[in-house]
Design a protein around this motif. Structure first.
Motif: not given
Length: 309
Positions: A46-47, A49, A105-106, A109, A159, A162, A166, A168, A171
């Motif tokens: 996962h992304f 933050p 953060w999901g 964007p 975010s 990112e 998109t 991710l 999210r």
């Protein structure tokens, strides 16, 4: 997280996708969908933050920090716009950072985006307004209000890095396969008593300490209203499966998550702000989906009548 943060995040519900599509006339209709086997979770990257310790020490950083404060404790920092005992963090765990709990953060964007809930392209600020209207059972801050500016600044900062537009991994809430058995009130009640009542209380009204909500109410006058995304059983089941009981996510079976989500949403809560005077007409307009129990009779009780604050 420190102990108080763990308490505050003892959440279960509120802010998810709120789109609605086609209905049954009774709760049993949920069973009409074919049921694949229990979904198997696979390790996913996962992304990440930025760390909270990296919030800059300048005027921009002050807005980031204020946005975080509002997110964790809107009853204190956005009191004029909040109508219940919930916080944003109750549905977006770890101050909006945690994957599979609809992290900020999901979401950031992915806006602007068209939403079928209100049939137009929404900015991120408009999406936040909806959270106040429905999940917080309050009123939307006007566009440009310092509350929205701070929240959007916090989401923007979280975010950074990112790709725009998109989707991710992690999210939103996980999408569970349809259950082998239709979600059931009695089975859900058993799951609630064994795995949820310790934190949320036998009556689902949560727990407070020193006038602060440490575990949120799941139904009743201080919970999210009928317009919130968490009233959809699909959203609630995915959130519960991934995150509940707090600290023990992915320990309930998929079936248990569906059943307890059904049980939770088979209780009365504040009226949908879009209520037009008729429960059947409001269902047809806004809850026309098997995932919603608004306007459905459960245990002889027609849901959607609302509760007084």
């Amino acid at each position: 997280m420190n102990a108080m943060r763990m308490l505050v995040t003892g959440a279960t519900l509120l802010l998810a996708a709120c789109d609605h599509t086609t209905p049954p006339q009774s709760a049993a209709s949920v069973a009409s969908v074919p049921a694949p086997a229990t979904s198997a979770a696979k390790p996913v990257s996962h992304f990440s933050p930025p760390e909270e310790s990296s919030i800059p020490n300048d005027d921009f950083g002050k807005q980031i920090a204020l946005g975080r404060q509002i997110f964790v404790d809107p009853g204190r920092y956005a009191k004029a716009y909040v109508g219940n005992q919930l916080s944003c963090e109750n549905c977006h765990l770890d101050a909006g950072r945690l994957a599979n709990a609809a992290p900020l953060w999901g979401a950031y964007p992915m806006y602007p985006a068209y939403r079928s809930k209100n049939h137009h392209v929404n900015t991120f600020a408009e999406r936040l307004q909806g959270c106040f209207n429905y999940s917080m059972n309050g009123k939307a801050p006007p566009l440009g209000d310092p509350v929205l500016v701070a929240l959007e600044t916090y989401a923007y900062w979280m975010s950074k890095g990112e790709p725009i537009g998109t989707s991710l991994p992690g999210r939103s809430y996980p999408k569970l396969s349809k259950p082998a058995m239709a979600p059931d009130y009695a089975r859900g009640e058993k799951v609630f008593k064994s795995d949820c009542a310790l934190c949320h209380g036998d009556n689902g009204q949560g727990q407070q300490t020193a006038d602060r909500t440490v575990f949120p109410p799941l139904w009743g006058p201080q919970s999210f209203n009928w317009g919130a995304g968490m009233e959809q059983i699909t959203n609630a089941a995915g959130f519960i499966k991934a995150n509940m009981p707090l600290g023990r996510g992915n320990t309930l079976t998929d079936q248990d998550a569906w059943d307890v989500a059904y049980f939770m949403n088979a209780h009365e809560r504040p009226q949908d702000p879009r209520f037009n005077g008729s429960i059947p007409a409001t269902r047809a307009a806004y809850h026309d989906t098997p995932d919603s129990l608004y306007g459905v009779a459960v245990n002889g009780q027609l849901l959607g009548q609302g509760t007084a604050k």
